[in-house]
Write a protein that holds these residues in place. Structure first.
Motif, PDB file in Angstrom:
ATOM      1  N   ALA A 252       0.810  -1.218   0.000  1.00 30.10           N
ATOM      2  CA  ALA A 252       0.000   0.000   0.000  1.00 30.10           C
ATOM      3  C   ALA A 252       0.842   1.265   0.000  1.00 30.10           C
ATOM      4  CB  ALA A 252      -0.936  -0.005   1.215  1.00 30.10           C
ATOM      5  N   LEU A 253       2.047   1.216   0.527  1.00 31.85           N
ATOM      6  CA  LEU A 253       2.890   2.407   0.594  1.00 31.85           C
ATOM      7  C   LEU A 253       3.305   2.892  -0.793  1.00 31.85           C
ATOM      8  CD1 LEU A 253       5.162   1.378   3.596  1.00 31.85           C
ATOM      9  CD2 LEU A 253       3.204   2.917   3.624  1.00 31.85           C
ATOM     10  N   TYR A 254       3.273   2.010  -1.776  1.00 33.03           N
ATOM     11  CA  TYR A 254       3.691   2.380  -3.133  1.00 33.03           C
ATOM     12  C   TYR A 254       2.579   3.086  -3.895  1.00 33.03           C
ATOM     13  CZ  TYR A 254       7.728  -0.447  -2.108  1.00 33.03           C
ATOM     14  OH  TYR A 254       8.867  -0.937  -1.533  1.00 33.03           O
ATOM     15  N   ASP A 255       1.363   3.107  -3.319  1.00 31.26           N
ATOM     16  CA  ASP A 255       0.241   3.810  -3.933  1.00 31.26           C
ATOM     17  C   ASP A 255      -0.231   4.988  -3.077  1.00 31.26           C
ATOM     18  OD1 ASP A 255       0.021   1.932  -6.108  1.00 31.26           O
ATOM     19  OD2 ASP A 255      -0.895   0.522  -4.690  1.00 31.26           O
ATOM     20  N   ASP A 256       0.457   5.242  -1.990  1.00 28.57           N
ATOM     21  CA  ASP A 256       0.086   6.306  -1.064  1.00 28.57           C
ATOM     22  C   ASP A 256       0.493   7.659  -1.657  1.00 28.57           C
ATOM     23  OD1 ASP A 256       0.256   8.256   1.059  1.00 28.57           O
ATOM     24  OD2 ASP A 256       0.153   6.600   2.495  1.00 28.57           O
ATOM     25  N   PRO A 257      -0.474   8.548  -1.946  1.00 31.24           N
ATOM     26  CA  PRO A 257      -0.153   9.840  -2.574  1.00 31.24           C
ATOM     27  C   PRO A 257       0.891  10.651  -1.811  1.00 31.24           C
ATOM     28  CG  PRO A 257      -2.516   9.463  -2.637  1.00 31.24           C
ATOM     29  CD  PRO A 257      -1.929   8.388  -1.765  1.00 31.24           C
ATOM     30  N   ALA A 258       0.805  10.652  -0.474  1.00 29.74           N
ATOM     31  CA  ALA A 258       1.767  11.421   0.320  1.00 29.74           C
ATOM     32  C   ALA A 258       3.163  10.842   0.190  1.00 29.74           C
ATOM     33  CB  ALA A 258       1.331  11.450   1.783  1.00 29.74           C
ATOM     34  N   MET A 259       3.266   9.511   0.156  1.00 34.35           N
ATOM     35  CA  MET A 259       4.566   8.878   0.009  1.00 34.35           C
ATOM     36  C   MET A 259       5.140   9.130  -1.384  1.00 34.35           C
ATOM     37  SD  MET A 259       5.354   7.429   2.919  1.00 34.35           S
ATOM     38  CE  MET A 259       6.602   6.229   2.501  1.00 34.35           C
ATOM     39  N   ILE A 260       4.288   9.071  -2.391  1.00 33.07           N
ATOM     40  CA  ILE A 260       4.747   9.308  -3.761  1.00 33.07           C
ATOM     41  C   ILE A 260       5.227  10.746  -3.932  1.00 33.07           C
ATOM     42  CG2 ILE A 260       4.018   9.427  -6.178  1.00 33.07           C
ATOM     43  CD1 ILE A 260       2.133   7.085  -5.589  1.00 33.07           C
ATOM     44  N   LYS A 261       4.540  11.675  -3.288  1.00 30.43           N
ATOM     45  CA  LYS A 261       4.966  13.070  -3.360  1.00 30.43           C
ATOM     46  C   LYS A 261       6.352  13.239  -2.750  1.00 30.43           C
ATOM     47  CE  LYS A 261       3.589  17.788  -2.131  1.00 30.43           C
ATOM     48  NZ  LYS A 261       2.564  18.637  -1.451  1.00 30.43           N
ATOM     49  N   GLN A 262       6.603  12.529  -1.665  1.00 37.89           N
ATOM     50  CA  GLN A 262       7.897  12.624  -1.004  1.00 37.89           C
ATOM     51  C   GLN A 262       8.972  11.853  -1.755  1.00 37.89           C
ATOM     52  OE1 GLN A 262       7.708  11.666   3.152  1.00 37.89           O
ATOM     53  NE2 GLN A 262       9.901  11.929   3.503  1.00 37.89           N
ATOM     54  N   TYR A 263       8.583  10.698  -2.325  1.00 41.58           N
ATOM     55  CA  TYR A 263       9.531   9.848  -3.049  1.00 41.58           C
ATOM     56  C   TYR A 263       8.952   9.513  -4.429  1.00 41.58           C
ATOM     57  CZ  TYR A 263      11.174   9.239   1.748  1.00 41.58           C
ATOM     58  OH  TYR A 263      11.612   9.459   3.024  1.00 41.58           O
ATOM     59  N   PRO A 264       9.185  10.366  -5.419  1.00 40.55           N
ATOM     60  CA  PRO A 264       8.576  10.187  -6.746  1.00 40.55           C
ATOM     61  C   PRO A 264       8.958   8.893  -7.452  1.00 40.55           C
ATOM     62  CG  PRO A 264       9.434  12.417  -6.480  1.00 40.55           C
ATOM     63  CD  PRO A 264       9.948  11.625  -5.327  1.00 40.55           C
ATOM     64  N   TYR A 265       9.988   8.214  -7.003  1.00 41.31           N
ATOM     65  CA  TYR A 265      10.410   6.983  -7.666  1.00 41.31           C
ATOM     66  C   TYR A 265       9.527   5.788  -7.312  1.00 41.31           C
ATOM     67  CZ  TYR A 265      12.408   5.585  -3.173  1.00 41.31           C
ATOM     68  OH  TYR A 265      12.569   5.263  -1.852  1.00 41.31           O
ATOM     69  N   LEU A 266       8.621   5.913  -6.346  1.00 42.04           N
ATOM     70  CA  LEU A 266       7.870   4.762  -5.851  1.00 42.04           C
ATOM     71  C   LEU A 266       7.070   4.018  -6.917  1.00 42.04           C
ATOM     72  CD1 LEU A 266       6.693   5.926  -2.303  1.00 42.04           C
ATOM     73  CD2 LEU A 266       8.438   4.215  -2.884  1.00 42.04           C
ATOM     74  N   PRO A 267       6.363   4.711  -7.848  1.00 41.03           N
ATOM     75  CA  PRO A 267       5.647   3.956  -8.889  1.00 41.03           C
ATOM     76  C   PRO A 267       6.585   3.098  -9.737  1.00 41.03           C
ATOM     77  CG  PRO A 267       4.787   6.186  -8.759  1.00 41.03           C
ATOM     78  CD  PRO A 267       6.025   6.149  -7.903  1.00 41.03           C
ATOM     79  N   VAL A 268       7.764   3.633 -10.062  1.00 39.83           N
ATOM     80  CA  VAL A 268       8.745   2.852 -10.822  1.00 39.83           C
ATOM     81  C   VAL A 268       9.241   1.680  -9.978  1.00 39.83           C
ATOM     82  CG1 VAL A 268      11.090   2.889 -11.788  1.00 39.83           C
ATOM     83  CG2 VAL A 268       9.480   4.713 -12.338  1.00 39.83           C
ATOM     84  N   MET A 269       9.492   1.922  -8.703  1.00 41.62           N
ATOM     85  CA  MET A 269       9.949   0.844  -7.823  1.00 41.62           C
ATOM     86  C   MET A 269       8.888  -0.248  -7.710  1.00 41.62           C
ATOM     87  SD  MET A 269      12.231  -0.556  -5.967  1.00 41.62           S
ATOM     88  CE  MET A 269      13.450   0.755  -5.876  1.00 41.62           C
ATOM     89  N   LYS A 270       7.630   0.136  -7.610  1.00 41.57           N
ATOM     90  CA  LYS A 270       6.558  -0.856  -7.517  1.00 41.57           C
ATOM     91  C   LYS A 270       6.546  -1.754  -8.752  1.00 41.57           C
ATOM     92  CE  LYS A 270       1.540  -1.381  -7.225  1.00 41.57           C
ATOM     93  NZ  LYS A 270       0.228  -0.688  -7.206  1.00 41.57           N
ATOM     94  N   LYS A 271       6.639  -1.129  -9.923  1.00 40.28           N
ATOM     95  CA  LYS A 271       6.653  -1.899 -11.166  1.00 40.28           C
ATOM     96  C   LYS A 271       7.880  -2.796 -11.231  1.00 40.28           C
ATOM     97  CE  LYS A 271       6.167  -1.297 -16.174  1.00 40.28           C
ATOM     98  NZ  LYS A 271       6.011  -0.300 -17.282  1.00 40.28           N
ATOM     99  N   SER A 272       9.012  -2.279 -10.782  1.00 40.77           N
ATOM    100  CA  SER A 272      10.245  -3.061 -10.807  1.00 40.77           C
ATOM    101  C   SER A 272      10.181  -4.232  -9.832  1.00 40.77           C
ATOM    102  CB  SER A 272      11.440  -2.161 -10.469  1.00 40.77           C
ATOM    103  OG  SER A 272      11.604  -1.146 -11.441  1.00 40.77           O
TER     104      SER A 272
END
Length: 429
Positions: free
Chosen positions: A359-379
């Motif tokens: 769930a942390l990889y889809d959390d808007p606040a976390m993504i704002k802080q760490y923009p790489y998270l969507p790429v990391m999730k896919k990886s």
């Protein structure tokens, strides 16, 4: 992720591993005590708490558990020293540590030697973990270590240089990567900039990078039955990519000396178009204090592969309960607390290591802080763990020996693959 901070890899932050050779279930751990329900004060043996966040989380636990206080014990930063200290502690059946932080590739050794106890997977809500991270905590179908930190290699790329060369988007194949580099070199901005580098010095990082190349060519180092498969056409294609990279200049000759930090500095100083590394690099390369020449000029993507998107190697740290703890019930509860979603979210706000809850990889606040998270999730969805081997250090050493021989031209790809197959066959569990 930095293999040092993972106490292992490339050992990830790595990221540096020296697992011993021993039988499956006998030896020092054969007479380990059975699980108990003891409660009381416990210790948590972990790595250096660089951000102080673990101490804060422990303090919150202590406030809620006045009769079950936790004390943090910081282990050495060096992965080999950390493992050695944990092994020595287990060999004398010491109860000095209750909860221990293990590199993901140490699970098999500690579980097989009965130094850590199985965990009740149902109490950890297993369906909410990153699936690949959950698997790193298992040995022979049982969960022995709860996933905490995870991560895999991602591709950093100079968006400004690709834009200047008219290249639309990051590469998804090795051929596209090489073509993009050729176009960048034709521009004034790309003069003197090397194409690509990962980590190819003779250490754990080379094992990680080799495994990623094999996986990204559709192969595997070991199959599901633990048998080495490094002489398949796909596995040899992965090794050939590295060998050809050094021959044709895709990877600079200095690549044989690069570990995580050396390669990170090369990218951060503007010397590379493309760079394979862990997530920790993102914050450093984004620094606005003048230490990074690529701040605002780069982006990240999944690793490319032979015919399409590649597959990274999984890194990570997991939490286990010592078989010699006198307060195992408290220790198990503390593990559940640390890896819970809310506590992981709190931890994630203070540092950039990818965490184990999906769930942390889809959390808007976390993504704002760490923009790489969507790429990391896919990886992470395409990532694979390193071999599950009790004698892991010998496996990794064999890979390093024969891959180094290939990329330095001392052996052909066929010979290196054949020799590695023979070496690994003697180490398979």
């Amino acid at each position: 992720m930095n293999s040092k901070l993972f106490a292992g890899a490339a050992s990830a932050l790595a990221l540096t591993l020296a697992l011993g050779a021993c039988g499956d279930s006998g030896g020092d751990g054969a007479s380990a005590p059975a699980a108990n329900q003891g409660r009381g004060n416990i210790t948590f043996a972990t790595g250096k708490d660089l951000s102080g966040t673990i101490q804060k989380l422990a303090a919150r636990w202590n406030a809620a558990h006045p009769k079950e206080q936790v004390r943090i014990i910081e282990l050495p930063e060096d992965g080999d020293q950390t493992r050695q200290q944990l092994v020595q502690n287990a060999q004398i059946k010491s109860d000095a540590y209750d909860v221990i932080r293990l590199d993901a590739v140490w699970t098999a050794e500690f579980a097989a030697r009965r130094w850590v106890l199985p965990l009740d997977e149902t109490k950890l809500d297993p369906g909410t973990f990153v699936p690949a991270a959950l698997e790193t905590g298992k040995y022979r179908g049982k969960l022995y270590a709860a996933p905490w930190l995870t991560g895999t290699g991602i591709l950093y790329y100079r968006k400004d240089l690709l834009d200047a060369a008219g290249v639309k988007g990051p590469p998804t194949t090795w051929a596209q990567l090489q073509d993009a580099c050729a176009k960048v070199k034709e521009t004034s901005e790309g003069k003197g900039v090397d194409c690509y580098a990962g980590q190819y010095d003779k250490y754990e990082g080379l094992t990680v990078n080799y495994s990623e190349s094999v996986q990204s060519a559709g192969g595997q180092v070991f199959d599901a039955d633990g048998k080495p498969q490094v002489t398949t056409a796909q596995a040899k294609a992965g090794l050939q990519f590295l060998v050809d990279g050094f021959k044709n200049g895709t990877i600079p000759s200095k690549g044989v000396t690069l570990k995580e930090e050396e390669s990170r500095r090369a990218f951060q100083d503007g010397q590379l178009v493309f760079h394979r590394n862990w997530a920790y690099v993102y914050a450093l390369a984004s620094a606005k204090d003048g230490t990074s020449k690529v701040n605002g000029k780069f982006d990240v993507a999944p690793l490319p592969g032979k015919d399409g998107p590649g597959s990274g190697t999984l890194g990570g740290n997991n939490l286990s309960v010592s078989a010699f703890s006198k307060h195992q019930a408290t220790a198990r509860d503390f593990v559940q607390y640390i890896v819970s979603l809310d506590v992981q979210r709190e931890y994630g706000k203070e540092q950039s290591f990818p965490l184990s809850r999906s769930a942390l990889y889809d959390d808007p606040a976390m993504i704002k802080q760490y923009p790489y998270l969507p790429v990391m999730k896919k990886s992470l969805e395409a990532a694979k763990g390193r071999p599950v081997a009790i004698r892991y250090s010998e496996v990794s050493s064999a890979v390093q020996d024969h891959v180094t021989a290939a990329i330095t031209g001392k052996k052909t790809v066929d010979q290196a693959a054949a020799d590695l197959q023979t070496a690994l066959s003697g180490l398979a569990d």
